[in-house]
Design a protein around this motif. Structure first.
Motif, mmCIF file in Angstrom:
data_model
loop_
_atom_site.group_PDB
_atom_site.id
_atom_site.type_symbol
_atom_site.label_atom_id
_atom_site.label_comp_id
_atom_site.label_asym_id
_atom_site.label_seq_id
_atom_site.Cartn_x
_atom_site.Cartn_y
_atom_site.Cartn_z
ATOM 1 N N LEU A 1 0.826 -1.205 0.000
ATOM 2 C CA LEU A 1 0.000 0.000 0.000
ATOM 3 C C LEU A 1 0.864 1.260 0.000
ATOM 4 C CD1 LEU A 1 -2.778 -1.016 2.564
ATOM 5 C CD2 LEU A 1 -2.928 -1.000 0.066
ATOM 6 N N ALA A 2 1.894 1.265 0.831
ATOM 7 C CA ALA A 2 2.769 2.435 0.886
ATOM 8 C C ALA A 2 3.528 2.613 -0.423
ATOM 9 C CB ALA A 2 3.734 2.315 2.060
ATOM 10 N N SER A 3 3.939 1.516 -1.045
ATOM 11 C CA SER A 3 4.625 1.617 -2.337
ATOM 12 C C SER A 3 3.715 2.261 -3.372
ATOM 13 C CB SER A 3 5.073 0.231 -2.814
ATOM 14 O OG SER A 3 6.024 -0.343 -1.936
ATOM 15 N N ALA A 4 2.464 1.820 -3.430
ATOM 16 C CA ALA A 4 1.509 2.403 -4.378
ATOM 17 C C ALA A 4 1.293 3.878 -4.074
ATOM 18 C CB ALA A 4 0.193 1.633 -4.312
ATOM 19 N N TYR A 5 1.236 4.219 -2.800
ATOM 20 C CA TYR A 5 1.022 5.614 -2.396
ATOM 21 C C TYR A 5 2.166 6.498 -2.884
ATOM 22 C CZ TYR A 5 0.860 9.664 0.751
ATOM 23 O OH TYR A 5 0.852 10.929 1.270
ATOM 24 N N TYR A 6 3.411 6.091 -2.604
ATOM 25 C CA TYR A 6 4.547 6.922 -2.991
ATOM 26 C C TYR A 6 4.726 6.967 -4.505
ATOM 27 C CZ TYR A 6 5.997 7.425 1.865
ATOM 28 O OH TYR A 6 6.028 7.755 3.189
ATOM 29 N N ILE A 7 4.488 5.860 -5.179
ATOM 30 C CA ILE A 7 4.603 5.860 -6.639
ATOM 31 C C ILE A 7 3.555 6.774 -7.260
ATOM 32 C CG2 ILE A 7 4.383 4.432 -8.708
ATOM 33 C CD1 ILE A 7 5.514 2.090 -7.026
ATOM 34 N N SER A 8 2.337 6.749 -6.708
ATOM 35 C CA SER A 8 1.272 7.601 -7.258
ATOM 36 C C SER A 8 1.576 9.076 -7.070
ATOM 37 C CB SER A 8 -0.067 7.249 -6.611
ATOM 38 O OG SER A 8 -0.101 7.650 -5.240
ATOM 39 N N LYS A 9 2.278 9.415 -6.000
ATOM 40 C CA LYS A 9 2.654 10.814 -5.797
ATOM 41 C C LYS A 9 3.724 11.247 -6.795
ATOM 42 C CE LYS A 9 3.211 12.505 -1.659
ATOM 43 N NZ LYS A 9 2.166 13.539 -1.565
ATOM 44 N N GLU A 10 4.609 10.344 -7.119
ATOM 45 C CA GLU A 10 5.695 10.681 -8.047
ATOM 46 C C GLU A 10 5.247 10.688 -9.495
ATOM 47 O OE1 GLU A 10 8.412 11.957 -6.800
ATOM 48 O OE2 GLU A 10 7.149 11.601 -5.070
ATOM 49 N N PHE A 11 4.350 9.769 -9.821
ATOM 50 C CA PHE A 11 3.935 9.602 -11.212
ATOM 51 C C PHE A 11 2.409 9.606 -11.277
ATOM 52 C CE2 PHE A 11 7.789 7.032 -10.403
ATOM 53 C CZ PHE A 11 8.694 7.888 -11.009
ATOM 54 N N PRO A 12 1.788 10.772 -11.145
ATOM 55 C CA PRO A 12 0.331 10.845 -11.013
ATOM 56 C C PRO A 12 -0.438 10.399 -12.247
ATOM 57 C CG PRO A 12 1.291 13.039 -11.200
ATOM 58 C CD PRO A 12 2.434 12.100 -11.016
ATOM 59 N N ARG A 13 0.217 10.275 -13.385
ATOM 60 C CA ARG A 13 -0.484 9.841 -14.601
ATOM 61 C C ARG A 13 -0.403 8.335 -14.803
ATOM 62 N NH1 ARG A 13 1.151 13.093 -19.756
ATOM 63 N NH2 ARG A 13 -0.557 11.804 -20.536
ATOM 64 N N ALA A 14 0.420 7.659 -14.023
ATOM 65 C CA ALA A 14 0.535 6.208 -14.166
ATOM 66 C C ALA A 14 -0.712 5.519 -13.621
ATOM 67 C CB ALA A 14 1.771 5.705 -13.434
ATOM 68 N N ARG A 15 -1.076 4.395 -14.234
ATOM 69 C CA ARG A 15 -2.178 3.577 -13.733
ATOM 70 C C ARG A 15 -1.581 2.456 -12.879
ATOM 71 N NH1 ARG A 15 -4.817 4.374 -19.079
ATOM 72 N NH2 ARG A 15 -3.732 2.500 -19.790
ATOM 73 N N ILE A 16 -2.044 2.370 -11.659
ATOM 74 C CA ILE A 16 -1.476 1.430 -10.687
ATOM 75 C C ILE A 16 -2.545 0.439 -10.265
ATOM 76 C CG2 ILE A 16 -0.356 1.203 -8.445
ATOM 77 C CD1 ILE A 16 0.511 4.160 -8.743
ATOM 78 N N THR A 17 -2.210 -0.841 -10.306
ATOM 79 C CA THR A 17 -3.113 -1.905 -9.852
ATOM 80 C C THR A 17 -2.443 -2.662 -8.718
ATOM 81 O OG1 THR A 17 -3.989 -2.162 -12.092
ATOM 82 C CG2 THR A 17 -4.461 -3.921 -10.511
ATOM 83 N N ILE A 18 -3.145 -2.774 -7.586
ATOM 84 C CA ILE A 18 -2.656 -3.531 -6.436
ATOM 85 C C ILE A 18 -3.357 -4.884 -6.429
ATOM 86 C CG2 ILE A 18 -2.445 -3.600 -3.928
ATOM 87 C CD1 ILE A 18 -2.661 -0.534 -3.952
ATOM 88 N N TYR A 19 -2.580 -5.949 -6.424
ATOM 89 C CA TYR A 19 -3.117 -7.304 -6.387
ATOM 90 C C TYR A 19 -2.902 -7.893 -4.992
ATOM 91 C CZ TYR A 19 -3.107 -7.093 -11.515
ATOM 92 O OH TYR A 19 -3.324 -6.732 -12.830
#
Length: 579
Positions: free
Chosen positions: A53-71
């Motif tokens: 969850l924290a990885s997705a959070y920090y990645i989304s802050k850095e790359f707000p246009r990326a689409r992120i899926t958590i499995y």
């Protein structure tokens, strides 16, 4: 005492360091968030525990246009962080089935800023540094509780304790003689924690004091775990100066203006990444005055707030009950990773995979011709722990006040046939989570003692074992108002001797098989605590930025390459590092 002084100096360093923003604005301008044809990048995060969850959070802050899926393979988020409220007569109590508190100091630098970013300061609760649970920690040896030396105990009482209690045998003379012992052979690249402290100090210290500490953190065997990974600074001091004491003196305690402490260069870089980013003053003061902290609704409140924040982002999807079955590179010039699940969209392609699941589980996903492409990741063993929570409506059942006690490996079998690791006095450890008074305890069973077992105690058996232990050790024979037992299977990875070398091999295998498209993060690699996992999650986002997301040499394990670099903490105080 010198080691404690060193730790205190290191912890206090944050008060003297200027910081800059954790997430630089220039990262958001990086081209990683789009491909060369303008399409959005697709990123998968494996695992919905705190690290994922924290990885997705920090990645989304850095790359707000990326689409992120958590499995997430299971039905809930949070992994080993799991808090539940239990109704009891007159109110309710909180049970923690995994970690329950967060330490302060340098290790919590990322955590404290995350708490502030998520708006959790108002729900944070603290245990003061002068509270009984901060000052009173015990070891059970051989048949009674022994209080460990701490601030607030007079020098006379400490001296009497060291001379009279069997648990301290070998410590005083071993520490005095340590500086005169021969240094390790140059060919020795690693050894067990037990071997190291036996060689440098005394075997009794390893079996008693050190093994108790290891039980409390890793639930592991002091004679199997790597000293180079778990105690890198003493290992470094001996390697540089021939002894721990000489290393402390030369690099820490000299009165001639030498550095006050040493820290890994990686920690120095982390501190500088926070330049100019400030905590709220009252929050900072509260953290400085406490030994540990948590949240009103338990440690899972951090997980819940992270999940809530991620779910509000349209670019992020969270898929529960969706185990990943296979990962492989597409035949596409190494630009995509194919991810297979059991859901309807069983196969999809991602630009980057960030794995926050265990190294063993990841190794099993990356197979070709029935053989894993990442054999080094399959070599990290994990132990199983049963966590037994008990609440007694009667207050004052404990014979002492404190955080709890740990049980060394050397305790006679007749004093610990249940193979317990320790007991936490939850009523004292953290206050403000329950609405009713009483005595709340957690008993931890198993760990390395259960290695090789094919089956484990049932919930009823675990509760009975815990009650028997409490009756023998603490003379608590009351019937608990409520009791729960939860088996945490393979919950704590074991950094056994040779851990760093294995991780270096894993780095090479990841690089060769996935060319930077698969990154790894989590407690299988560089720390099993919540603070360690949050730090690693931030680092993985930073690594994606620095490697443009697909730098072939990046794996998430890059900092394991070569010998760990140490820097003088004193230069931070003088403003000589960074700008």
């Amino acid at each position: 005492m010198r080691l404690r002084r060193h730790a205190n100096l290191l912890e206090s360093s944050l008060k003297h360091v200027s910081t800059r923003p954790l997430l630089s604005s220039q990262w958001n301008r990086h081209s990683f968030s789009t491909t060369t044809d303008g399409a959005q990048q697709e990123i998968a995060v494996l695992g919905g525990g705190i690290t994922g969850l924290a990885s997705a959070y920090y990645i989304s802050k850095e790359f707000p246009r990326a689409r992120i899926t958590i499995y997430e393979a299971g039905p809930r988020l949070g992994g080993w962080l799991h808090s539940t409220h239990v109704e009891v007569p007159g109110g309710r109590v909180l049970f923690e089935h995994g970690p329950r508190t967060l330490r302060t100091g340098l290790s919590s630098l990322v955590t404290s800023h995350l708490v502030q970013e998520l708006g959790l300061i108002g729900d944070t609760i603290y245990t003061s540094k002068i509270a009984p649970s901060a000052l009173n920690r015990f070891i059970y040896y051989p048949d009674h509780l022994v209080r460990m030396p701490s601030p607030g105990i007079s020098f006379f009482d400490i001296a009497q304790m060291l001379l009279s209690e069997p648990v301290f045998r070998g410590l005083f003379t071993g520490a005095l003689m340590e500086i005169f012992r021969d240094g390790r052979p140059s060919a020795l690249s690693d050894e067990s924690v037990g071997s190291f402290f036996s060689r440098r100090v005394d075997p009794r210290v390893a079996n008693n004091l050190v093994s108790a500490l290891i039980h409390g953190i890793y639930a592991g065997d002091v004679w199997q775990l790597s000293v180079k990974s778990l105690f890198p600074l003493p290992w470094y001091y001996e390697g540089q100066e021939g002894s721990i004491a000489r290393g402390l003196y030369e690099r820490t305690l000299r009165p001639d203006g030498a550095p006050l402490a040493m820290m890994p260069a990686r920690d120095r870089d982390m501190i500088m990444d926070f330049k100019n980013q400030k905590l709220e003053p009252e929050f900072e003061r509260s953290l400085a005055a406490c030994s540990v902290f948590s949240f009103r609704n338990g440690i899972q409140q951090l997980v819940d707030r992270l999940a809530e924040t991620l779910q509000k982002n349209d670019q992020i999807a969270i898929k529960l009950n969706t185990p990943v079955k296979h990962l492989e590179m597409e035949d596409n010039n190494g630009k995509k990773v194919k991810i297979s699940t059991q859901s309807r969209d069983s196969v999809s392609s991602k630009d980057i995979i960030v794995s926050a699941i265990s190294s063993n589980a990841l190794s099993n996903l990356c197979t070709s011709d029935s053989k894993t492409q990442l054999p080094a990741l399959a070599q990290t063993h994990a132990v199983t722990v049963m966590v037994v929570n008990l609440f007694f409506s009667k207050s004052g059942l404990l014979p002492v006040e404190g955080f709890g006690y740990l049980i060394p490996q050397s305790v006679p079998f007749e004093q610990n046939p249940e193979r317990a690791l320790g007991v936490i006095f939850d009523s004292d450890a953290i206050k403000g989570q329950d609405t009713v008074d009483g005595t709340k305890l957690t008993v931890m069973l198993g760990g390395h003692w259960w290695d090789g077992w094919s089956c484990y105690p049932s919930e009823e058996e675990g509760i009975n074992m815990a009650r028997t232990l409490l009756a023998r050790h603490l003379q608590i024979t009351d019937e608990p108002t409520v009791a729960r037992a939860k088996l945490q299977k393979d919950c704590i990875p074991q950094y056994t001797v040779g851990h760093e070398e294995r991780i270096q091999r894993a780095h090479s295998q990841l690089r060769n098989s996935f060319g930077g498209r698969l990154r790894v993060v989590g407690n299988s690699y560089n720390g099993v605590g919540v603070n360690d996992c949050l730090r690693a999650a931030r680092d993985i986002a930073k690594g994606l930025h620095e490697g443009a997301g697909y730098e072939p040499s990046r794996t998430g394990l890059d900092h394991f390459l070569g010998e760990k670099q140490w820097v003088a903490q004193g230069s931070l105080r003088k403003g000589n590092i960074g700008s």
